[in-house]
Design a protein around this motif. Structure first.
Motif, PDB file in Angstrom:
ATOM      1  N   LEU A  76      36.644  45.910  44.443  1.00  0.00           N
ATOM      2  CA  LEU A  76      37.927  45.927  43.729  1.00  0.00           C
ATOM      3  C   LEU A  76      37.717  46.038  42.220  1.00  0.00           C
ATOM      4  CD1 LEU A  76      39.637  43.065  45.779  1.00  0.00           C
ATOM      5  CD2 LEU A  76      40.398  45.455  45.727  1.00  0.00           C
TER       6      LEU A  76
ATOM      7  N   ALA B 280      36.625  43.786  40.191  1.00  0.00           N
ATOM      8  CA  ALA B 280      37.212  42.610  39.550  1.00  0.00           C
ATOM      9  C   ALA B 280      36.129  41.538  39.442  1.00  0.00           C
ATOM     10  CB  ALA B 280      38.380  42.077  40.378  1.00  0.00           C
TER      11      ALA B 280
ATOM     12  N   SER C  27      41.677  39.557  47.908  1.00  0.00           N
ATOM     13  CA  SER C  27      42.626  40.154  46.952  1.00  0.00           C
ATOM     14  C   SER C  27      42.385  39.628  45.542  1.00  0.00           C
ATOM     15  CB  SER C  27      44.071  39.798  47.336  1.00  0.00           C
ATOM     16  OG  SER C  27      44.285  40.000  48.706  1.00  0.00           O
ATOM     17  N   VAL C  28      42.779  40.445  44.579  1.00  0.00           N
ATOM     18  CA  VAL C  28      42.771  39.991  43.190  1.00  0.00           C
ATOM     19  C   VAL C  28      43.977  39.067  43.012  1.00  0.00           C
ATOM     20  CG1 VAL C  28      42.928  40.687  40.777  1.00  0.00           C
ATOM     21  CG2 VAL C  28      41.639  42.096  42.417  1.00  0.00           C
TER      22      VAL C  28
ATOM     23  N   MET D 282      48.755  44.962  45.271  1.00  0.00           N
ATOM     24  CA  MET D 282      48.143  46.195  44.796  1.00  0.00           C
ATOM     25  C   MET D 282      46.639  46.258  45.050  1.00  0.00           C
ATOM     26  SD  MET D 282      50.715  47.668  43.254  1.00  0.00           S
ATOM     27  CE  MET D 282      49.893  48.877  42.205  1.00  0.00           C
ATOM     28  N   ARG D 283      45.954  45.183  44.718  1.00  0.00           N
ATOM     29  CA  ARG D 283      44.487  45.216  44.736  1.00  0.00           C
ATOM     30  C   ARG D 283      43.987  44.247  45.803  1.00  0.00           C
ATOM     31  NH1 ARG D 283      42.537  44.184  38.839  1.00  0.00           N
ATOM     32  NH2 ARG D 283      40.552  45.013  39.606  1.00  0.00           N
ATOM     33  N   SER D 284      43.901  44.762  47.017  1.00  0.00           N
ATOM     34  CA  SER D 284      43.612  43.887  48.145  1.00  0.00           C
ATOM     35  C   SER D 284      42.870  44.661  49.226  1.00  0.00           C
ATOM     36  CB  SER D 284      44.947  43.346  48.695  1.00  0.00           C
ATOM     37  OG  SER D 284      44.710  42.575  49.842  1.00  0.00           O
TER      38      SER D 284
END
Lengths: 163, 791
Positions: free
Chosen positions: B579, B581, B594-595, B601-603
């Motif tokens: 991701l 992150a 996930s973030v 969105m970011r998962s």
């Protein structure tokens, strides 16, 4: 090797000729000669009911009969109850109501339960306890078996379902 | 389902995955296993309680067509036996031999074994074995065994005293009581002498084994119903003198175990040895008489207690002597159950001054060893009968006497003078809830009016503690208990995001497979259908330290939680890389990585990350490919389940028959994983407890030393009509020591059953002064008590 005798065993709707020693019990013949291992042996002296099968519609203890005595009779074992995913209401109820733990008594219990409901479609808990007194369970304390049989009786009275 | 989410599974009555084959008759138990070429073993057992074996003529048996071999003690040269696991200081060791070496010490002891084409033939051959027995004097009573001039069961030990062990009443903080002072100060001293009957698990499936020796690979596969396959593997390899790496234990369905299958048995060695000799699979299935004679017995104790009380009902001190009838050999756990009795006897009460002597005694009887409850139910019988006797002596209501002496909810951890540390509980609340459920005051009132009508109704209260989750390995070491107390769990996430859990726990009917799947699914927050549980194969599953007893789910469940914590941490690290992150900004929730704050969105799904973990194309530096973890959890402390039962019965004073009116259970096993299965365990354990309270007994004939109850027509297990419906209520005091707050509960129902019943019967007959101090309380035994009391 002791002498053997031929006998035709009609089990779960199929006839098969087996050659057995005259002293061989029906339970051993069902398990060893027919390969139907759902019939269990818990005491081999007619007390525990684990070896219960239906013979011409009646419950019998297959450990107390000789295989050669069973020729010509219609025998139902647990493998003859339900088909694939189309389980008998008694089987479904045992699972749903937690009427089994280790499962060793279960085939005999299910057959005995079917027998009780076939004779008494709406049994009370006390009637179930009295009627099923010939089958022993060491795991459940019986309460959930009674609930299972009662629940199955209710389903059977609407859906039908017999051995 | 009690939750709307499909990803949280703790606390849910999930359907049992075990059931599908079992309700179709497609379970696979030992008797159903028969590899090609299998031959069958039968065992000759001593018909005498005590006899020298001067010789065995095997010629006729060996000559019988279809017989492959006969084993006698002479064939066991170089073969070891199984050590006692619990070796308390001063305990004289006398391991159980595989075949009686020169002397048989109880009826049913293995003397020789025959292997033949079929079991029928093997039994024919047993009839042809000619054993020259020289019958010796026997002793089947503990007090007689301790008397001067008693026949000595194991000459090597000098006499029949195996151990005298003293609990001096010092708690884990080193604080000692003053037992003499307590008795000097007492207003009343109450005495009791109790015989706790000999009975056992008597699983519906008898024991059985299939051994397969592969002489080319030099490997032994043993199909066994052992509850503790890891330990069996270790000990069997040592006994046979082969590397442990050569031994694999496979466990199929078990038709009940109840602790009896925790032990190692002579037959484990005999089938293995026979298979090694013959190079063929060897199968042995115990028959029912063998099961009653040769599977371990449990419980039997003779207890003497004295209780010092002040007139206000404060229990000042308790002292006792417990004689444990161990039978002819120390079995796998030595005098362990009797030790537990000594450790647990102060129960839920603040009894500061305590002393107990525990004496292990050899007799010419079947070994007394592991059985559901393991010394706890015996302890509860003594103390809970003593509480009722004390209440009667002081004229205080038995519920009130208990309430005045109970450890309070804010007094945990509690350091008991028996040595245990109780972790948590709310004893007064459980008692109050039980009394409310049974409508105690109303039943007491009715009792009076019923008695005037000739109905003898009694109310029996019994409270209990159950020290479970045995235990921190270091403490087992201090107790000279030679295994660890841990459970291991391996969890592997496959590239599609599904989980396989490998456990050393052995399911034996409790629903362990379902329960552990629930814990894994809950922690991973995935559908339970996506969790597979693998058990019953020592080649695949983690070593289990203590062995799986019914009360081990709590320890095993924590091992699962911890392994999954590691998996989630790794998934977060890998997922963060994918991701792009920082791992600190990424979290695992709802089965996704996930973030934080950008879950929409970011998962990634667990499957996305698992696939990457297997491809290993883009792993963070230093990260190992694949997604799996093993955690071996050694518990920080014991957990103490607890509760109160109340039995209400009517006694027919003309026949001694007991009729059930009501039975109420309040139990506290901490956080519950599956409520339906917990109910099943409580009811089942109660049937074990009440069976021994009312019906089940191994009766030995003093004259001949014979076991009289060696069929199920003589040894009475409860049937449908012997047991009541149980009304079950729960308190939930999570254990502070275990992740998840679980406590062991599979045995707890056994603990208060016998004293609840005995207290109820004594209460029903209080006008006659009948004391019910021996189990089982059979109708004939009770009728005699009533008759002697002039009723």
């Amino acid at each position: 090797m002791a002498e053997t005798m031929s006998v035709v065993l009609n089990v779960n709707g199929a006839g098969r000729s087996v050659s057995v020693e005259p002293r061989k019990t029906l339970a051993d013949a069902i398990r060893e000669d027919l390969g139907l291992t759902g019939t269990h042996l818990g005491c081999e002296h007619g007390v525990c009911g684990a070896c219960t099968v239906l013979m011409d519609g009646e419950v019998v203890r297959s450990c107390l009969m000789l295989a050669v005595q069973a020729g010509g009779a219609e025998i139902t074992t647990i493998e003859g109850i339900g088909a694939g995913d189309d389980l008998h209401p008694m089987q479904r109820a045992f699972s749903e109501y937690h009427g089994l733990q280790c499962g060793f008594c279960t085939p005999g219990m299910i057959l005995a339960g079917i027998d009780v409901v076939s004779r008494n479609p709406d049994p009370s808990p006390q009637e179930i306890r009295e009627e099923m007194g010939g089958n022993i369970c060491r795991c459940t304390g019986y309460q959930k078996i009674v609930e299972s049989v009662q629940a199955a009786a209710a389903i059977m009275s609407t859906e039908g379902g017999s051995a | 389902m009690t939750t709307t989410q499909e990803t949280r599974w703790i606390g849910v009555s999930a359907p049992r995955r075990e059931d599908a084959p079992l309700i179709r008759g497609r379970g696979r138990y030992i008797a159903d296993i028969e590899p090609a070429g299998t031959v069958h073993m039968a065992i000759l057992r001593s018909p005498y309680a005590h006899a020298r074996i001067n010789g065995i003529d095997t010629a006729a048996a060996e000559a019988l067509d279809g017989v492959y071999c006969v084993l006698t003690a002479a064939d066991l040269e170089g073969i070891g036996d199984f050590p006692t696991i619990w070796r308390l200081p001063g305990q004289k060791e006398s391991n159980t031999p595989a075949l009686a070496p020169g002397k048989a010490r109880y009826v049913g002891e293995p003397v020789a074994a025959v292997v033949a084409d079929s079991r029928y033939m093997a039994e024919d051959a047993l009839d042809l074995l000619d054993v020259d027995y020289e019958i010796l004097d026997h002793v089947v009573d503990v007090e007689a065994a301790l008397a001067d001039g008693a026949p000595v069961i194991n000459e090597d030990l000098g006499d029949n005293t195996i151990i005298e062990y003293t609990f001096p009443g010092i708690n884990a903080l080193g604080v000692a009581g003053d037992i003499d002072g307590a008795f000097e100060e007492a207003d009343e001293i109450v005495s009791g002498r109790f015989k706790v009957g000999r009975y056992s698990g008597v699983a519906l499936e008898t024991r059985g084994l299939v051994a397969e020796w592969d002489d080319l690979r030099q490997t032994l596969t043993l199909h066994s119903g052992s509850q503790v396959a890891s330990l069996l593997r270790t000990e069997l390899a040592a006994a046979l003198g082969i590397p442990e790496t050569s031994v694999r234990i496979l466990t199929p369905n078990i038709g009940g175990a109840f602790g009896n299958q925790w032990d190692r048995y002579p037959e484990d060695i005999l089938v293995s040895l026979a298979s090694m000799k013959l190079g063929r699979p060897v199968k042995w299935i115990e028959d029912r008489r063998e099961a009653l004679q040769a599977t371990v017995h449990g419980r039997e104790q003779l207890q003497e207690w004295q209780l010092a009380a002040s007139s206000d009902g404060t229990v000042l001190g308790l002292k006792g002597r417990v004689l444990s009838d161990q039978g002819a050999h120390l079995h796998s756990v030595g005098i362990g159950p009797a030790w537990v009795t000594g450790a647990a006897a102060v129960n839920q009460y603040k009894i500061a001054n305590y002393h107990c002597d525990v004496v292990g005694v050899a007799t010419n009887k079947t070994p007394n060893s592991t059985f559901r409850g393991f010394g706890g139910p015996e302890a509860m019988f003594g103390i809970e009968r003593m509480m009722d006797k004390t209440a009667r002596r002081l004229g205080i209501d038995p519920a009130e006497l208990r309430r005045r002496n109970m450890i309070q909810a804010d007094e945990f951890p509690y350091f008991s003078p028996g040595g245990a540390v109780y972790d948590s509980g709310n004893y007064p609340a459980a008692l109050a809830k039980a009394l409310e459920a049974v409508e105690y005051d109303k039943v007491r009132e009715e009792q009076q009016s019923l008695r005037e009508q000739g109905v003898y109704r009694g109310i029996g209260i019994a409270s209990y503690i159950h020290v479970s989750g045995f235990g921190p390995s270091a403490i087992l070491g201090i107790l000279d208990y030679y295994t660890g107390g841990y459970e291991g769990s391996t969890v592997k996430i496959d590239p599609h995001g599904r989980a396989t859990l490998y456990t050393g726990m052995i399911p034996m009917g409790q629903g362990t497979e379902t329960t552990l799947a629930q814990v894994a699914a809950d922690q991973l927050e995935i559908d339970i259908a996506n969790v597979r549980v693998v058990w019953g194969d020592t080649d695949q599953t983690p070593y289990t330290g203590f062995g799986s007893a019914g009360s081990r789910s709590n320890v095993a469940a924590v091992a699962v939680i911890k392994a999954i914590e590691e998996i989630k941490a790794k998934a977060v690290r890998i997922g963060a890389g994918l991701l792009e992150a920082d791992p600190d900004d990424v979290a695992y929730a709802d089965g996704r990585i996930s973030v934080k704050g950008a879950e929409e969105m970011r998962s990634l799904t667990l499957a996305d990350v698992a696939q990457q973990a297997y491809w290993a194309h883009k792993l963070p530096e230093g990260e190992q490919p694949t997604l799996e973890a093993t955690y071996v959890y050694d518990p920080a402390n014991f957990t103490t389940a607890c509760g109160t039962h109340v039995a209400v019965v009517d006694v027919d004073i003309d026949t001694g028959k007991i009729d059930w009116v009501k039975y109420v259970v309040v139990d506290d096993a901490g956080t519950i994983i599956n409520p339906l299965l917990v109910e099943g365990q409580i009811q089942g354990a109660l049937s074990n407890g009440l069976g021994g309270a009312m019906l089940e007994e191994f009766v030995y004939d003093e004259e001949t030393g014979q076991l009289l109850s060696s069929t199920l027509m003589d040894y009475l297990v409860p049937s449908f009509t012997d047991l009541p419906d149980f009304e079950i209520h729960h308190l939930v005091t999570p254990s502070p020591h275990t992740e998840g707050g679980f406590k062991g509960m599979g045995e707890a129902g056994c603990f208060p059953a016998a004293p609840a019943l005995a207290n109820a019967v004594a209460d029903a007959l209080s006008h006659l002064g009948v004391e019910v101090d021996q189990t089982p309380v059979t109708p004939s035994r009770l009728w005699s008590l009533i008759d002697q009391a002039g009723g």
